[in-house]
Design a protein around this motif. Structure first.
Motif, mmCIF file in Angstrom:
data_model
loop_
_atom_site.group_PDB
_atom_site.id
_atom_site.type_symbol
_atom_site.label_atom_id
_atom_site.label_comp_id
_atom_site.label_asym_id
_atom_site.label_seq_id
_atom_site.Cartn_x
_atom_site.Cartn_y
_atom_site.Cartn_z
ATOM 1 N N CYS A 1 -12.073 98.705 22.015
ATOM 2 C CA CYS A 1 -13.112 99.017 21.034
ATOM 3 C C CYS A 1 -13.803 100.329 21.368
ATOM 4 C CB CYS A 1 -14.126 97.877 20.968
ATOM 5 S SG CYS A 1 -13.519 96.395 20.120
ATOM 6 N N ARG A 2 -14.009 100.609 22.655
ATOM 7 C CA ARG A 2 -14.639 101.872 23.036
ATOM 8 C C ARG A 2 -13.807 103.073 22.595
ATOM 9 N NH1 ARG A 2 -15.989 99.204 27.950
ATOM 10 N NH2 ARG A 2 -14.340 100.302 29.093
ATOM 11 N N SER A 3 -12.485 102.896 22.558
ATOM 12 C CA SER A 3 -11.610 104.000 22.162
ATOM 13 C C SER A 3 -11.327 104.026 20.657
ATOM 14 C CB SER A 3 -10.285 103.920 22.926
ATOM 15 O OG SER A 3 -9.546 102.770 22.547
ATOM 16 N N GLY A 4 -11.900 103.080 19.905
ATOM 17 C CA GLY A 4 -11.678 103.031 18.460
ATOM 18 C C GLY A 4 -10.446 102.272 18.046
ATOM 19 N N ASP A 5 -9.785 101.591 18.989
ATOM 20 C CA ASP A 5 -8.600 100.792 18.668
ATOM 21 C C ASP A 5 -9.030 99.356 18.375
ATOM 22 O OD1 ASP A 5 -6.660 102.816 18.964
ATOM 23 O OD2 ASP A 5 -6.714 102.601 21.139
ATOM 24 N N TYR A 6 -9.746 99.167 17.265
ATOM 25 C CA TYR A 6 -10.353 97.867 16.981
ATOM 26 C C TYR A 6 -9.331 96.764 16.765
ATOM 27 C CZ TYR A 6 -14.265 101.021 16.284
ATOM 28 O OH TYR A 6 -15.214 101.993 16.466
ATOM 29 N N SER A 7 -8.144 97.107 16.284
ATOM 30 C CA SER A 7 -7.123 96.081 16.058
ATOM 31 C C SER A 7 -6.486 95.621 17.369
ATOM 32 C CB SER A 7 -6.050 96.604 15.104
ATOM 33 O OG SER A 7 -5.391 97.735 15.645
ATOM 34 N N LEU A 8 -6.815 96.276 18.485
ATOM 35 C CA LEU A 8 -6.320 95.865 19.798
ATOM 36 C C LEU A 8 -7.446 95.274 20.649
ATOM 37 C CD1 LEU A 8 -4.000 98.906 20.639
ATOM 38 C CD2 LEU A 8 -3.362 96.704 19.648
ATOM 39 N N CYS A 9 -8.550 94.903 20.028
ATOM 40 C CA CYS A 9 -9.708 94.352 20.734
ATOM 41 C C CYS A 9 -9.306 93.209 21.658
ATOM 42 C CB CYS A 9 -10.728 93.870 19.704
ATOM 43 S SG CYS A 9 -12.150 93.002 20.401
ATOM 44 N N TRP A 10 -9.967 93.130 22.810
ATOM 45 C CA TRP A 10 -9.680 92.071 23.789
ATOM 46 C C TRP A 10 -10.389 90.762 23.456
ATOM 47 C CZ3 TRP A 10 -10.035 94.508 29.393
ATOM 48 C CH2 TRP A 10 -9.206 95.645 29.464
ATOM 49 N N SER A 11 -11.255 90.726 22.456
ATOM 50 C CA SER A 11 -12.223 89.631 22.300
ATOM 51 C C SER A 11 -12.022 88.788 21.055
ATOM 52 C CB SER A 11 -13.645 90.224 22.285
ATOM 53 O OG SER A 11 -13.874 91.032 23.413
ATOM 54 N N PHE A 12 -10.851 88.816 20.455
ATOM 55 C CA PHE A 12 -10.641 88.127 19.187
ATOM 56 C C PHE A 12 -10.819 86.606 19.262
ATOM 57 C CE2 PHE A 12 -7.794 91.843 17.838
ATOM 58 C CZ PHE A 12 -8.790 92.401 17.045
ATOM 59 N N ALA A 13 -10.808 86.037 20.451
ATOM 60 C CA ALA A 13 -11.016 84.594 20.591
ATOM 61 C C ALA A 13 -12.274 84.291 21.397
ATOM 62 C CB ALA A 13 -9.797 83.940 21.246
ATOM 63 N N ASP A 14 -13.174 85.269 21.528
ATOM 64 C CA ASP A 14 -14.333 85.132 22.407
ATOM 65 C C ASP A 14 -15.635 85.131 21.621
ATOM 66 O OD1 ASP A 14 -12.524 85.217 24.515
ATOM 67 O OD2 ASP A 14 -12.719 87.389 24.766
ATOM 68 N N GLY A 15 -16.726 84.840 22.342
ATOM 69 C CA GLY A 15 -18.045 84.827 21.731
ATOM 70 C C GLY A 15 -18.295 83.552 20.957
ATOM 71 N N ASP A 16 -19.334 83.569 20.111
ATOM 72 C CA ASP A 16 -19.719 82.360 19.371
ATOM 73 C C ASP A 16 -19.149 82.323 17.958
ATOM 74 O OD1 ASP A 16 -21.218 84.356 18.261
ATOM 75 O OD2 ASP A 16 -23.175 83.433 18.635
ATOM 76 N N ILE A 17 -18.167 83.182 17.669
ATOM 77 C CA ILE A 17 -17.428 83.145 16.411
ATOM 78 C C ILE A 17 -16.039 82.604 16.695
ATOM 79 C CG2 ILE A 17 -16.409 84.567 14.577
ATOM 80 C CD1 ILE A 17 -18.782 86.462 14.870
ATOM 81 N N LYS A 18 -15.572 81.682 15.873
ATOM 82 C CA LYS A 18 -14.278 81.046 16.119
ATOM 83 C C LYS A 18 -13.151 82.081 16.108
ATOM 84 C CE LYS A 18 -15.624 76.499 14.387
ATOM 85 N NZ LYS A 18 -15.460 75.497 13.302
ATOM 86 N N PRO A 19 -12.035 81.779 16.806
ATOM 87 C CA PRO A 19 -10.947 82.752 16.920
ATOM 88 C C PRO A 19 -10.487 83.287 15.568
ATOM 89 C CG PRO A 19 -10.562 80.930 18.417
ATOM 90 C CD PRO A 19 -11.748 80.548 17.570
ATOM 91 N N GLY A 20 -10.181 84.571 15.562
ATOM 92 C CA GLY A 20 -9.686 85.228 14.361
ATOM 93 C C GLY A 20 -9.680 86.724 14.569
ATOM 94 N N ILE A 21 -8.565 87.365 14.228
ATOM 95 C CA ILE A 21 -8.491 88.812 14.423
ATOM 96 C C ILE A 21 -9.270 89.559 13.343
ATOM 97 C CG2 ILE A 21 -6.329 88.759 15.707
ATOM 98 C CD1 ILE A 21 -4.856 89.523 13.143
ATOM 99 N N HIS A 22 -9.361 88.982 12.165
ATOM 100 C CA HIS A 22 -10.101 89.655 11.100
ATOM 101 C C HIS A 22 -10.643 88.640 10.113
ATOM 102 C CE1 HIS A 22 -6.688 89.085 8.394
ATOM 103 N NE2 HIS A 22 -5.895 89.792 9.184
ATOM 104 N N THR A 23 -11.513 89.125 9.250
ATOM 105 C CA THR A 23 -12.057 88.314 8.169
ATOM 106 C C THR A 23 -10.928 87.585 7.443
ATOM 107 O OG1 THR A 23 -13.911 89.818 7.822
ATOM 108 C CG2 THR A 23 -13.278 88.435 5.956
ATOM 109 N N GLY A 24 -11.130 86.287 7.213
ATOM 110 C CA GLY A 24 -10.140 85.512 6.479
ATOM 111 C C GLY A 24 -9.189 84.727 7.342
ATOM 112 N N VAL A 25 -9.167 84.980 8.666
ATOM 113 C CA VAL A 25 -8.334 84.152 9.551
ATOM 114 C C VAL A 25 -9.170 83.428 10.591
ATOM 115 C CG1 VAL A 25 -6.251 85.520 9.209
ATOM 116 C CG2 VAL A 25 -7.762 86.061 11.111
#
Length: 414
Positions: A135-159
């Protein structure tokens, strides 16, 4: 709110009788797909810097179509991406919307503003600090955190089960996920920001050589966006396109392809591409011929099936590049040309911050700039629109593209 939900008991329906033998399996699948139009709770602000929007126009992505038509293939059971999704889902990530409510810490947006969605549920939307290196480099689609935090797993809106998409009356988004649409850009152009950005990433990360030859395999949204990008940014490059349906072939010609070819028979396709590119055809004991020397510098494969890869590696030059941008189930393919010609086979995953002529900015910002400058007009691709209540008709149009002439289909909620 009313929403089209995936991951629930399917709605009963009667199958149409018009579908031909090639499309009838997809029509049958639509009848048993776990999808229903239903009332669900309105979306809430997941964090204080989120906002609520009302979708105006939402495109149906090819991956959404494959999912609802159950068209990923039998070999997809062990798909590693299953770790990065959660159910039930309200899909739809190609969204033009109006902002209707702001969280107390949302910045850069106003109520009533028209926006387009950048769907990635990366570190920022998930409230993860500090952001990951991608994310720091602007490669948001390669983010390390797609299954982390208090939002359920999902790479993008709708999944993600927590982040409903544009197939609904309302949609939540983080303030960083929304780009203001200039007044001069109509909804029918803004809706292509996402597929354009996917193709822009594939091309600018793996650009063609000057005065080179490229093959765009597939003439759906990604393929046609790729043709338009190549014509706008690399005008000296010759572009051939493989188009499955007449409506796609017509648009490929209209967008500037030098040559448009049918996908079958594949032997004839290879022969025509080699003749077009000036390669030399080699015939094996059996099976498809191969060009060596090859005829094509880069193949942008927006289909991603074994049979398309087999053609791609056969027509590529030595040390050419095969870019996999299409999504499909895995399968066996004859890949000996891959090592023999030392071909680079690379994946291309969506988009983030991209560079055009030395200027680095988000792909969606590049798109809006190009449209505003009059360098792109993708509106002819939007062939069909439906109300959300007509969702089954929308997916039937995609299941039977040969008859419907559908290219890009969208839900119009204006």
């Amino acid at each position: 709110m009313k929403a089209l939900v995936y991951g629930v008991a399917p709605e009963p329906c009667e199958l149409p009788s018009r579908a031909g033998p090639e499309t009838s399996p997809l029509v049958q699948n639509l009848a048993r797909s776990p999808v229903a139009l239903m009332q669900v709770p309105d979306p809430q602000l997941l964090h204080e810097d989120w906002v609520i929007t009302r979708p105006r126009l939402t495109g149906i992505c090819g991956s959404d179509s494959k999912q609802i038509l159950l068209d990923f293939g039998e070999g997809d059971a062990d798909n590693a991406m299953a770790a990065f999704c959660s159910f039930p889902q309200v899909m739809g990530h190609e969204v033009v919307a109006d902002v209707i409510a702001l969280g107390p810490r949302a910045r850069g947006l106003e109520v009533g503003q028209r926006v387009v969605l950048n769907p990635w549920l990366s570190c920022g939307p998930r409230g993860i600090e500090p952001p990951c290196p991608a994310c720091r480099s602007g490669d948001y689609s390669l983010c390390w955190s797609f299954a982390d935090g208090d939002i359920k797993p999902g790479i993008h809106t709708g999944v993600s089960a927590d982040v409903t998409g544009g197939y609904a009356e309302l949609m939540a988004a983080h303030d960083s996920m929304l780009f203001a649409v200039p007044e001069s850009v109509p909804d029918e152009l803004a809706v292509f920001a996402d597929p354009f950005s996917v193709s822009l990433h594939a091309i600018t990360r793996h650009p063609p050589p000057r005065s080179g030859r490229v093959l765009v395999y597939g003439a759906g949204s990604l393929g046609l966006c790729a043709v338009a990008i190549l014509r706008a940014l690399y005008p000296d490059v010759a572009v051939a396109v493989v188009a499955r349906f007449p409506a796609q072939a017509e648009l490929a010609h209209r967008f500037g392809a030098a040559k448009v070819l049918a996908p079958e028979p594949r032997s004839a396709l290879i022969e025509e591409l080699v003749a077009w590119g000036g390669g030399r055809l080699r015939q094996p004991l059996q099976g498809l011929p191969m060009a060596h020397p090859g005829a094509v510098d880069v193949v942008y494969d927006t289909v991603g099936k074994p049979e398309t890869f087999e053609v791609g590696v056969r027509v590529l030059r030595a040390r050419g590049t095969l870019v996999k941008a299409g999504v499909h189930a895995p399968g066996r393919w004859e890949w000996s040309p891959l090592y023999f010609k030392e071909i680079s086979w690379v994946g291309s995953n969506a988009f983030g911050v991209e560079e055009i002529n030395g200027c680095r900015k988000h792909a969606i910002a590049h798109y809006l700039d190009l449209v505003t400058a009059g360098r792109l007009d993708l509106r002819p691709m939007l062939t069909h629109t439906f109300r959300l209540e007509q969702w089954r008709e929308a997916f039937l149009a995609l299941a039977d593209q040969a008859a419907s002439g559908a290219v890009k289909v969208a839900f119009d909620q204006r």
